[in-house]
Scaffold this active site. Structure first.
Site, short mmCIF file in Angstrom:
data_model
loop_
_atom_site.label_atom_id
_atom_site.label_comp_id
_atom_site.label_asym_id
_atom_site.label_seq_id
_atom_site.Cartn_x
_atom_site.Cartn_y
_atom_site.Cartn_z
N ASN A 109 37.28 31.50 43.76
CA ASN A 109 36.48 32.55 44.40
C ASN A 109 36.45 33.76 43.49
OD1 ASN A 109 35.06 33.93 46.49
ND2 ASN A 109 36.95 34.98 47.05
N HIS A 111 35.91 37.97 43.68
CA HIS A 111 35.93 39.05 44.67
C HIS A 111 35.77 40.39 43.95
CE1 HIS A 111 36.97 41.13 48.33
NE2 HIS A 111 37.77 41.89 47.62
C1 GRF Z 1 29.95 39.42 44.04
O1 GRF Z 1 30.24 40.77 43.75
C2 GRF Z 1 31.19 38.62 44.32
O2 GRF Z 1 32.34 39.17 43.74
C3 GRF Z 1 31.32 38.72 45.80
O3 GRF Z 1 30.03 38.72 46.30
C4 GRF Z 1 29.15 39.25 45.32
C5 GRF Z 1 28.04 38.25 45.18
O4 GRF Z 1 27.00 38.76 44.42
N1 GRF Z 1 32.13 37.64 46.34
P1 GRF Z 1 25.86 37.81 43.89
O5 GRF Z 1 25.23 37.14 45.11
O6 GRF Z 1 26.49 36.82 42.98
O7 GRF Z 1 24.88 38.71 43.20
#
Ligand code: GRF
Length: 208
Positions: A109, A111
């Site tokens: 994951n 984050h």
């Molecule tokens: C990212 O910042 C990721 O860390 C988090 O959700 C966001 C997703 O952004 N889990 P994207 O859809 O990849 O632009």
């Protein structure tokens, strides 16, 4: 043997796009993204998959009775495609314990904060509200708790005067787009070892 990667994403999918591009460019090592699955029909992630010629799969939460059943449905779809590694990229659902068990130690994951600070769905907003001067991003193995599993890599992003949630998140994402493919490559090359909460990185020993 080529590792088969699934991306799970709900939103705009810029991280999914970064992984898809890295896969196409051979940057993920001996691995390829074989499917992008989403709980949102027509999500940006599915659009990126189509643009890259990779299967995009909408798995409708409304077709499952609760989180466990949805986790089972998702796991079955990925197992049918012989997926080795799952990359969560802004997947806005808590995965069931059954799903995590089905892919034990094989779910990553990303984050947008330096965990364990600011877990949850509003990490960037929460970091700004707390007044931190530095935040960043974390790639970790997923376990049954939210934003909790062993950390593989982190990168910092400075908070600048005048930042709002959108501006700060954009800078964090720019860092994520570089970090996530690097981590996926390390995992695919078998260079990560998980011991309890700690992930250690081994030197590359093969010829690749
Ligand atoms: C990212 O910042 C990721 O860390 C988090 O959700 C966001 C997703 O952004 N889990 P994207 O859809 O990849 O632009």
């Amino acid at each position: 043997m080529t590792a088969r990667i699934a991306i799970l994403a709900s939103g705009t999918g810029t991280n999914a796009r970064a992984l898809l591009n890295a896969s196409a460019a051979g940057i993920l090592g001996d691995a390829e993204v074989v499917v992008v699955a989403s709980d949102v029909a027509g999500s940006g992630a599915l659009v990126h998959a189509e643009a890259c010629g990779v299967e995009g799969l909408f798995v409708d939460p409304a077709s499952s009775d609760g989180r466990e059943a949805y986790g089972d449905a998702l796991a079955a779809e990925l197992q049918r495609r012989a997926v080795d590694l799952v990359c969560l990229s802004g997947f806005m659902r808590i995965l069931s314990p059954g799903f995590i068990r089905a892919f034990q130690g094989r779910v990553l994951n990303i984050h947008p904060a330096l965990l364990p600070a600011f877990p949850g769905a509003h990490a960037v907003r929460d970091a700004l509200a707390w007044g931190v001067k530095v935040t960043g991003t974390t790639v970790h193995f997923a376990d049954e708790l939210v934003d909790h599993g062993p950390i593989v890599a982190q990168a910092c992003v400075a908070v600048e005067p005048g930042d709002d949630e959108e501006r700060l998140h954009e800078r964090i994402k720019a860092v994520e787009h570089r970090l996530y493919p690097e981590v996926v490559r390390l995992v695919v090359e078998g260079r990560t070892t998980i011991e309890g909460r700690r992930v250690t990185l081994r030197e590359r020993t093969g010829v690749r």
